[in-house]
Design a protein around this motif. Structure first.
Motif, PDB file in Angstrom:
ATOM      1  N   THR A 111     -12.952 -23.548 -28.592  1.00  0.00           N
ATOM      2  CA  THR A 111     -13.479 -24.111 -27.351  1.00  0.00           C
ATOM      3  C   THR A 111     -13.955 -25.543 -27.558  1.00  0.00           C
ATOM      4  O   THR A 111     -13.701 -26.432 -26.732  1.00  0.00           O
ATOM      5  N   GLN A 112     -14.647 -25.782 -28.670  1.00  0.00           N
ATOM      6  CA  GLN A 112     -15.139 -27.116 -28.975  1.00  0.00           C
ATOM      7  C   GLN A 112     -13.990 -28.092 -29.178  1.00  0.00           C
ATOM      8  O   GLN A 112     -14.002 -29.223 -28.668  1.00  0.00           O
ATOM      9  N   GLU A 113     -12.976 -27.658 -29.906  1.00  0.00           N
ATOM     10  CA  GLU A 113     -11.817 -28.515 -30.152  1.00  0.00           C
ATOM     11  C   GLU A 113     -11.098 -28.840 -28.853  1.00  0.00           C
ATOM     12  O   GLU A 113     -10.700 -29.985 -28.615  1.00  0.00           O
ATOM     13  N   ASN A 114     -10.931 -27.841 -27.991  1.00  0.00           N
ATOM     14  CA  ASN A 114     -10.270 -28.066 -26.705  1.00  0.00           C
ATOM     15  C   ASN A 114     -11.063 -29.026 -25.827  1.00  0.00           C
ATOM     16  O   ASN A 114     -10.484 -29.857 -25.114  1.00  0.00           O
ATOM     17  N   ALA A 115     -12.394 -28.907 -25.872  1.00  0.00           N
ATOM     18  CA  ALA A 115     -13.241 -29.795 -25.076  1.00  0.00           C
ATOM     19  C   ALA A 115     -13.107 -31.241 -25.554  1.00  0.00           C
ATOM     20  O   ALA A 115     -13.038 -32.178 -24.744  1.00  0.00           O
ATOM     21  N   LEU A 250     -13.575 -31.696 -13.845  1.00  0.00           N
ATOM     22  CA  LEU A 250     -12.778 -30.472 -13.805  1.00  0.00           C
ATOM     23  C   LEU A 250     -13.329 -29.524 -14.868  1.00  0.00           C
ATOM     24  O   LEU A 250     -13.093 -29.711 -16.061  1.00  0.00           O
ATOM     25  N   ALA A 251     -14.084 -28.533 -14.425  1.00  0.00           N
ATOM     26  CA  ALA A 251     -14.737 -27.618 -15.355  1.00  0.00           C
ATOM     27  C   ALA A 251     -13.769 -26.536 -15.839  1.00  0.00           C
ATOM     28  O   ALA A 251     -12.750 -26.253 -15.204  1.00  0.00           O
ATOM     29  N   ASP A 252     -14.132 -25.938 -16.971  1.00  0.00           N
ATOM     30  CA  ASP A 252     -13.406 -24.783 -17.522  1.00  0.00           C
ATOM     31  C   ASP A 252     -11.951 -25.080 -17.861  1.00  0.00           C
ATOM     32  O   ASP A 252     -11.086 -24.214 -17.756  1.00  0.00           O
ATOM     33  N   VAL A 253     -11.676 -26.327 -18.224  1.00  0.00           N
ATOM     34  CA  VAL A 253     -10.331 -26.700 -18.656  1.00  0.00           C
ATOM     35  C   VAL A 253     -10.462 -27.428 -19.991  1.00  0.00           C
ATOM     36  O   VAL A 253     -11.386 -28.216 -20.190  1.00  0.00           O
ATOM     37  N   GLY A 254      -9.545 -27.157 -20.912  1.00  0.00           N
ATOM     38  CA  GLY A 254      -9.598 -27.821 -22.204  1.00  0.00           C
ATOM     39  C   GLY A 254      -8.220 -28.245 -22.669  1.00  0.00           C
ATOM     40  O   GLY A 254      -7.208 -27.937 -22.042  1.00  0.00           O
ATOM     41  N   GLY A 255      -8.189 -28.963 -23.782  1.00  0.00           N
ATOM     42  CA  GLY A 255      -6.923 -29.408 -24.332  1.00  0.00           C
ATOM     43  C   GLY A 255      -6.480 -30.739 -23.754  1.00  0.00           C
ATOM     44  O   GLY A 255      -7.055 -31.243 -22.790  1.00  0.00           O
ATOM     45  N   PRO A 256      -5.432 -31.330 -24.328  1.00  0.00           N
ATOM     46  CA  PRO A 256      -4.996 -32.674 -23.956  1.00  0.00           C
ATOM     47  C   PRO A 256      -3.859 -32.747 -22.938  1.00  0.00           C
ATOM     48  O   PRO A 256      -3.412 -33.828 -22.585  1.00  0.00           O
ATOM     49  N   SER A 257      -3.389 -31.593 -22.443  1.00  0.00           N
ATOM     50  CA  SER A 257      -2.106 -31.581 -21.731  1.00  0.00           C
ATOM     51  C   SER A 257      -2.153 -32.115 -20.300  1.00  0.00           C
ATOM     52  O   SER A 257      -1.114 -32.282 -19.676  1.00  0.00           O
ATOM     53  N   ALA A 258      -3.346 -32.393 -19.759  1.00  0.00           N
ATOM     54  CA  ALA A 258      -3.423 -32.917 -18.389  1.00  0.00           C
ATOM     55  C   ALA A 258      -3.387 -34.432 -18.344  1.00  0.00           C
ATOM     56  O   ALA A 258      -3.467 -35.028 -17.264  1.00  0.00           O
ATOM     57  N   GLY A 259      -3.252 -35.079 -19.503  1.00  0.00           N
ATOM     58  CA  GLY A 259      -3.338 -36.532 -19.554  1.00  0.00           C
ATOM     59  C   GLY A 259      -2.403 -37.261 -18.611  1.00  0.00           C
ATOM     60  O   GLY A 259      -2.814 -38.175 -17.884  1.00  0.00           O
ATOM     61  N   LEU A 260      -1.129 -36.883 -18.599  1.00  0.00           N
ATOM     62  CA  LEU A 260      -0.158 -37.554 -17.734  1.00  0.00           C
ATOM     63  C   LEU A 260      -0.545 -37.444 -16.266  1.00  0.00           C
ATOM     64  O   LEU A 260      -0.526 -38.437 -15.534  1.00  0.00           O
ATOM     65  N   MET A 261      -0.917 -36.249 -15.823  1.00  0.00           N
ATOM     66  CA  MET A 261      -1.210 -36.036 -14.400  1.00  0.00           C
ATOM     67  C   MET A 261      -2.492 -36.744 -13.980  1.00  0.00           C
ATOM     68  O   MET A 261      -2.600 -37.241 -12.855  1.00  0.00           O
ATOM     69  N   PHE A 262      -3.475 -36.827 -14.878  1.00  0.00           N
ATOM     70  CA  PHE A 262      -4.676 -37.603 -14.580  1.00  0.00           C
ATOM     71  C   PHE A 262      -4.322 -39.083 -14.424  1.00  0.00           C
ATOM     72  O   PHE A 262      -4.802 -39.755 -13.502  1.00  0.00           O
ATOM     73  N   ALA A 263      -3.494 -39.603 -15.314  1.00  0.00           N
ATOM     74  CA  ALA A 263      -3.109 -41.011 -15.252  1.00  0.00           C
ATOM     75  C   ALA A 263      -2.397 -41.324 -13.937  1.00  0.00           C
ATOM     76  O   ALA A 263      -2.668 -42.351 -13.300  1.00  0.00           O
ATOM     77  N   LEU A 264      -1.504 -40.443 -13.524  1.00  0.00           N
ATOM     78  CA  LEU A 264      -0.779 -40.661 -12.271  1.00  0.00           C
ATOM     79  C   LEU A 264      -1.716 -40.574 -11.065  1.00  0.00           C
ATOM     80  O   LEU A 264      -1.584 -41.336 -10.103  1.00  0.00           O
ATOM     81  N   GLY A 265      -2.666 -39.644 -11.118  1.00  0.00           N
ATOM     82  CA  GLY A 265      -3.637 -39.527 -10.032  1.00  0.00           C
ATOM     83  C   GLY A 265      -4.479 -40.784  -9.892  1.00  0.00           C
ATOM     84  O   GLY A 265      -4.734 -41.270  -8.774  1.00  0.00           O
ATOM     85  N   ILE A 266      -4.919 -41.330 -11.022  1.00  0.00           N
ATOM     86  CA  ILE A 266      -5.707 -42.568 -11.013  1.00  0.00           C
ATOM     87  C   ILE A 266      -4.865 -43.716 -10.450  1.00  0.00           C
ATOM     88  O   ILE A 266      -5.318 -44.488  -9.594  1.00  0.00           O
ATOM     89  N   TYR A 267      -3.638 -43.824 -10.916  1.00  0.00           N
ATOM     90  CA  TYR A 267      -2.728 -44.878 -10.440  1.00  0.00           C
ATOM     91  C   TYR A 267      -2.539 -44.767  -8.928  1.00  0.00           C
ATOM     92  O   TYR A 267      -2.569 -45.777  -8.211  1.00  0.00           O
ATOM     93  N   ASP A 268      -2.353 -43.555  -8.429  1.00  0.00           N
ATOM     94  CA  ASP A 268      -2.119 -43.338  -7.003  1.00  0.00           C
ATOM     95  C   ASP A 268      -3.319 -43.790  -6.177  1.00  0.00           C
ATOM     96  O   ASP A 268      -3.179 -44.453  -5.140  1.00  0.00           O
ATOM     97  N   LYS A 269      -4.511 -43.456  -6.618  1.00  0.00           N
ATOM     98  CA  LYS A 269      -5.716 -43.806  -5.862  1.00  0.00           C
ATOM     99  C   LYS A 269      -5.999 -45.309  -5.869  1.00  0.00           C
ATOM    100  O   LYS A 269      -6.676 -45.827  -4.982  1.00  0.00           O
TER     101      LYS A 269
END
Length: 363
Positions: A111-115, A250-269
């Motif tokens: 859990t710590q590593e994922n966070a 975004l609570a209760d989510v871990g790991g690095p795999s959302a990076g691309l979608m976060f970047a695109l969301g930021i770009y869009d806004k």
């Protein structure tokens, strides 16, 4: 007792014994299944996933959904019946326990590593999006972690800024290891740092930190496989100062795999118009500060989860394309991406309706 009756009774008892064994005997496997998918352009838990202040933002539409995978906990011991059911279930995947929890990691450690990975992915997503928009971002090398019981413990601390090693300026995290390993184990190495507290105060006051100090540490010998080398017991990373505030909640989510979608969301806004053209796009992938997209685990689970929520298109790391294309959910188009530029180009094609030349997985 007639022989036929005795045979049936013996068979029944054997079946019961096998079922009991299947229920009570643990097997060394864990299970993966589709997890929640969240629109980075929308709200989650009553608040925006992406909140930007100090910079003009623009209305968005459609979906840019990050996807997740559910896994059984490190402490859970699957039995044989559950393993067989998981193998037969189309939307689940049974894998060796050590695949999800290597080296005997506990639930707490995992859990710590994922966070930590999730936090780093958010930082890289911000950097990648702003670089794509030509917005300057200040970066510097920091002490990311200090190994307990190592020579560096008590001398360096997480968040300390590493300005130089033995008088040689440090420009990126890899420089630190290169300079330390020039020494023989047992020799001293000198770090020039800005203490974490001084750096935090300078950022808060929007000034350049001026207080530096030299810290001398005696190296020790690495205990991993391969050639022995000098180490001090830290890992180096990168920290950034952004010209405005970007909060990812975004609570209760871990790991690095959302990076691309976060970047695109930021770009869009931060850009006029809708990046998706109103379409339902989901995806996954790690991202680094330069916008390179990396592979993730559980791709088959993520495509299933995305399609179940209504996704039409799925942005897929190039290195995951082969696995994802083997069992693509009906109605979902897999788009191959290697960088954030690839993703933005594909989204431009989707908006225009020109989808014939999309870089699809499996083609």
């Amino acid at each position: 007792m007639p022989r036929r009756t005795a045979t049936m009774l013996a068979s029944t008892l054997m079946l019961i014994a096998l079922l009991c064994a299947g229920v009570f005997i643990p097997v060394p496997y864990s299970e993966m299944s589709p997890g929640p998918t969240v629109n980075t352009l929308g709200d989650h838990g009553g608040e925006p996933v992406l909140h930007i202040s100090g910079r003009k933002t623009y209305p968005t539409s459609g979906h840019l959904n990050m996807t997740t995978v559910r896994v059984t906990s490190a402490d859970y011991r699957m039995n044989l019946v559950e393993a067989v059911y998981g193998w037969l279930a189309h939307d689940n995947k049974v894998v060796p326990h050590e695949t999800l929890y290597p080296d005997g990691k506990t639930e707490e450690q995992s859990t710590q590593e994922n966070a930590e990975e999730f936090s780093q992915s958010q930082e890289s997503a911000k950097v990648a999006a702003l670089k794509e928009l030509d917005v300057p971002v200040k970066s510097w090398v920091i002490v990311s972690t200090v190994v307990k019981g190592s020579p560096a413990e008590g001398k360096l601390h997480a968040g300390d800024v590493i300005k130089a090693v033995d008088g040689t300026a440090v420009k990126e995290p890899a420089d630190v290891a290169k300079l330390v390993t020039k020494h023989e184990p047992g020799q001293d190495v000198r770090f020039t740092i800005v203490p974490a507290k001084e750096q935090a105060a300078a950022e808060k006051e929007k000034r350049t930190p001026t207080k530096t100090q030299d810290v001398t540490i005696t190296t020790t010998t690495s205990d991993d496989d391969g050639k022995k080398r000098a180490i001090v017991g830290i890992s180096a990373g990168t920290d950034h100062t952004f010209p405005f505030t970007i909060d990812i909640k975004l609570a209760d989510v871990g790991g690095p795999s959302a990076g691309l979608m976060f970047a695109l969301g930021i770009y869009d806004k931060l850009t006029p118009g809708s990046l998706t053209g109103g379409k339902f796009v989901a995806g996954t992938g790690t991202i680094d500060d330069e916008g390179k997209v990396g592979p993730i685990g559980g791709i088959e689970m993520k495509t299933v989860g995305a399609r179940a929520k209504g996704a039409q298109y799925f942005l897929t790391p190039a290195d995951n394309c082969e696995a994802a294309a083997k069992d693509t959910p009906e109605g979902l188009t897999l788009i191959k991406v290697k960088t954030i530029k690839d993703a933005l180009g594909a989204l431009k094609d989707l908006r225009s309706g020109d989808t014939a030349d999309l870089p699809k997985c499996g083609t």
